[in-house]
Design an enzyme around this catalytic site. Structure first.
Site, PDB file in Angstrom:
ATOM      1  N   LYS A   1       4.481  -1.559   9.248  1.00  0.00           N
ATOM      2  CA  LYS A   1       5.023  -2.910   9.046  1.00  0.00           C
ATOM      3  C   LYS A   1       6.206  -3.186   9.967  1.00  0.00           C
ATOM      4  O   LYS A   1       6.453  -4.322  10.342  1.00  0.00           O
ATOM      5  CB  LYS A   1       5.382  -3.141   7.577  1.00  0.00           C
ATOM      6  CG  LYS A   1       4.141  -3.226   6.695  1.00  0.00           C
ATOM      7  CD  LYS A   1       4.341  -4.022   5.422  1.00  0.00           C
ATOM      8  CE  LYS A   1       2.987  -4.235   4.753  1.00  0.00           C
ATOM      9  NZ  LYS A   1       3.036  -4.818   3.425  1.00  0.00           N
TER      10      LYS A   1
ATOM     11  N   LYS B   1      -7.042  -0.797   8.056  1.00  0.00           N
ATOM     12  CA  LYS B   1      -7.451  -1.252   6.729  1.00  0.00           C
ATOM     13  C   LYS B   1      -7.446  -2.779   6.658  1.00  0.00           C
ATOM     14  O   LYS B   1      -6.712  -3.446   7.391  1.00  0.00           O
ATOM     15  CB  LYS B   1      -6.567  -0.643   5.643  1.00  0.00           C
ATOM     16  CG  LYS B   1      -5.211  -1.264   5.513  1.00  0.00           C
ATOM     17  CD  LYS B   1      -4.595  -0.952   4.154  1.00  0.00           C
ATOM     18  CE  LYS B   1      -3.366  -1.815   3.958  1.00  0.00           C
ATOM     19  NZ  LYS B   1      -3.172  -2.326   2.649  1.00  0.00           N
TER      20      LYS B   1
ATOM     21  N   LYS C   1      -4.415  -8.470   3.559  1.00  0.00           N
ATOM     22  CA  LYS C   1      -4.403  -9.914   3.268  1.00  0.00           C
ATOM     23  C   LYS C   1      -3.549 -10.698   4.249  1.00  0.00           C
ATOM     24  O   LYS C   1      -3.748 -11.889   4.427  1.00  0.00           O
ATOM     25  CB  LYS C   1      -4.005 -10.181   1.811  1.00  0.00           C
ATOM     26  CG  LYS C   1      -2.607  -9.777   1.420  1.00  0.00           C
ATOM     27  CD  LYS C   1      -2.293 -10.247   0.011  1.00  0.00           C
ATOM     28  CE  LYS C   1      -2.195  -9.125  -0.991  1.00  0.00           C
ATOM     29  NZ  LYS C   1      -1.134  -8.147  -0.752  1.00  0.00           N
TER      30      LYS C   1
HETATM   31  N1  AQP Z   1      -8.031  -2.383   2.469  1.00  0.00           N
HETATM   32  C1  AQP Z   1      -7.799  -1.945   1.230  1.00  0.00           C
HETATM   33  N2  AQP Z   1      -8.724  -1.175   0.610  1.00  0.00           N
HETATM   34  C2  AQP Z   1      -8.494  -0.743  -0.665  1.00  0.00           C
HETATM   35  N3  AQP Z   1      -7.394  -1.054  -1.380  1.00  0.00           N
HETATM   36  C3  AQP Z   1      -6.469  -1.829  -0.793  1.00  0.00           C
HETATM   37  N4  AQP Z   1      -5.283  -2.314  -1.215  1.00  0.00           N
HETATM   38  C4  AQP Z   1      -4.740  -3.066  -0.231  1.00  0.00           C
HETATM   39  N5  AQP Z   1      -5.533  -3.088   0.846  1.00  0.00           N
HETATM   40  C5  AQP Z   1      -6.629  -2.326   0.533  1.00  0.00           C
HETATM   41  C6  AQP Z   1      -4.729  -2.079  -2.535  1.00  0.00           C
HETATM   42  O1  AQP Z   1      -4.479  -3.343  -3.133  1.00  0.00           O
HETATM   43  C7  AQP Z   1      -3.352  -3.216  -3.999  1.00  0.00           C
HETATM   44  C8  AQP Z   1      -2.393  -4.335  -3.747  1.00  0.00           C
HETATM   45  O2  AQP Z   1      -1.869  -4.197  -2.445  1.00  0.00           O
HETATM   46  P1  AQP Z   1      -0.473  -4.837  -2.134  1.00  0.00           P
HETATM   47  O3  AQP Z   1      -0.575  -6.281  -2.310  1.00  0.00           O
HETATM   48  O4  AQP Z   1       0.569  -4.177  -2.938  1.00  0.00           O
HETATM   49  O5  AQP Z   1      -0.114  -4.502  -0.660  1.00  0.00           O
HETATM   50  P2  AQP Z   1      -0.828  -3.809   0.511  1.00  0.00           P
HETATM   51  O6  AQP Z   1      -1.346  -2.463   0.140  1.00  0.00           O
HETATM   52  O7  AQP Z   1       0.128  -3.844   1.650  1.00  0.00           O
HETATM   53  O8  AQP Z   1      -2.062  -4.795   0.706  1.00  0.00           O
HETATM   54  P3  AQP Z   1      -2.387  -5.728   1.894  1.00  0.00           P
HETATM   55  O9  AQP Z   1      -3.615  -6.466   1.536  1.00  0.00           O
HETATM   56  O10 AQP Z   1      -2.426  -4.931   3.163  1.00  0.00           O
HETATM   57  O11 AQP Z   1      -1.180  -6.721   1.899  1.00  0.00           O
HETATM   58  P4  AQP Z   1      -0.191  -7.118   3.065  1.00  0.00           P
HETATM   59  O12 AQP Z   1      -1.090  -7.598   4.177  1.00  0.00           O
HETATM   60  O13 AQP Z   1       0.668  -8.165   2.495  1.00  0.00           O
HETATM   61  O14 AQP Z   1       0.557  -5.900   3.442  1.00  0.00           O
HETATM   62  C9  AQP Z   1      -2.751  -1.834  -3.749  1.00  0.00           C
HETATM   63  O15 AQP Z   1      -3.146  -0.973  -4.799  1.00  0.00           O
HETATM   64  C10 AQP Z   1      -3.366  -1.416  -2.454  1.00  0.00           C
HETATM   65  O16 AQP Z   1      -3.499  -0.011  -2.352  1.00  0.00           O
END
Ligand code: AQP
Length: 328
Positions: A113, A195, A198
């Site tokens: 990040k 991965k 969002k």
């Molecule tokens: N690609 C993924 N595959 C499986 N699990 C995933 N999670 C996120 N991406 C994947 C799981 O979703 C939950 C919520 O995630 P988060 O909102 O806490 O943040 P994150 O892991 O940083 O998810 P994003 O989608 O990548 O968000 P941004 O883009 O805002 O950083 C967690 O349990 C995570 O493991």
């Protein structure tokens, strides 16, 4: 015997993807009957990268509505918005004092990040895992259902809990993580080495839980595969492998078996079928979500009541911790 406690959160940092759904939210619903569950909209985590305030305000309630639409029940689980419980910030501060810079510096999410947010390298991005430890430890959590990308954060949470217990006496439950089998790491549709996230700016890289059927079909068709023109389930064909993992996570079948079934067929057939599978699974969620969003006062009531219940538990932990460290 008292039931075990499960806790998890999702950041309202964009429209939730099928990664968030398969890796986390779909597992939350499976725990509701057997655990005392708390699930929150982790908006305090979301501000570690820049958010538009009006959009974040809207996303808080939208994310709560997605929890409900995905099947979570406010009668069974405590559903709340993180910033409504000040105890998260209070415990985070205390835990900061038992967390080392070195261990935070090793977090891959921080490194990733940081690269993406070079113009906003704030200290909350660095201490993110401490807030996550506070979230989990506030509720005497036994089990944390999360995606595979959260492994390091769960490990540091355990280390912080053990360290605090050693220094101040038995205080925190040391939690375990729960990873889903097929959906633990859903990859980007445009770059299968990364991965699915969002906050990805390339809309074709993600499928969002609320995407319309025609959008889902189009995004699956555009998913990056390879030029081998041969169906296998292997690391060498990472794009294809990801599609089988998504397929299996939605249907409950083994991805290898799905791949065998498509052996000898073209990628187009697989993509058509996968699009249908995803649409079929997500359509009921999208329809329920749309109904829920027409009753904002109801959603606000769920959030308010959830926060009251969560705070009741969290304030006991804060009292205990404040006594241990000598604040009270
Ligand atoms: N690609 C993924 N595959 C499986 N699990 C995933 N999670 C996120 N991406 C994947 C799981 O979703 C939950 C919520 O995630 P988060 O909102 O806490 O943040 P994150 O892991 O940083 O998810 P994003 O989608 O990548 O968000 P941004 O883009 O805002 O950083 C967690 O349990 C995570 O493991």
């Amino acid at each position: 015997m008292a039931r075990k406690i499960a806790y998890s959160g999702v950041q309202p940092s964009g429209g939730l993807t099928i990664g968030n759904y398969l890796g986390a939210v779909s597992n939350f619903t499976k725990l509701e009957n057997d655990y005392d569950c708390l699930f929150n909209v982790a908006n305090m985590h979301a501000i570690t990268v820049e958010q538009d305030p009006a959009e974040l305000r809207r996303k808080n309630i939208e994310t709560l509505a997605i929890f409900l639409a995905a099947g979570l029940s406010p009668e069974k689980s405590i559903l709340f918005i993180q910033s409504d419980c000040p105890e998260h910030a209070e415990l985070c501060w205390v835990l900061n004092s038992v967390t080392y810079m070195g261990e935070l510096g090793r977090m891959t999410q921080f490194k990733d990040k940081s690269k993406k947010n070079e113009d906003n390298l704030n200290s909350a991005l660095f201490t993110y895992p401490v807030l996550m430890a506070a979230d989990i430890l506030l509720y005497n959590t036994n089990l944390v259902p999360v995606g595979d990308d959260q492994r390091q954060h769960i490990e540091i949470t355990r280390d912080i809990a053990i360290r605090f217990n050693n220094r101040y006496g038995e205080t925190f439950v040391v939690p375990e993580a729960l990873y889903s089998k097929e959906g633990a790491r859903i990859m980007s549709l445009q770059n299968p080495d990364q991965k699915m996230s969002k906050s990805d700016e390339d809309e074709n890289a993600t499928i969002r839980m609320l995407d319309e059927p025609n959008v889902i079909i189009k995004k699956v068709k555009r998913a990056v595969t390879d030029s081998l023109a041969e169906i296998n389930y292997s690391d060498e064909q990472a794009g294809l492998k990801n599609l089988f993992n998504i397929y299996g996570a939605f249907t409950g079948e083994k991805p290898e078996e799905i791949a065998n079934r498509y052996s000898g067929q073209g990628y187009g057939v697989l993509k058509n079928d996968l699009g249908e599978v995803i649409v079929e699974s997500l359509s009921p969620i999208r329809e329920t979500y749309n109904k829920l969003m027409s009753d904002i006062p109801y959603l606000e009531k769920v959030a308010r009541e959830g926060a009251e219940k969560a705070s009741k538990i969290a304030s006991k932990t804060i009292d205990k911790v404040y006594r241990k460290v000598g604040f009270r």
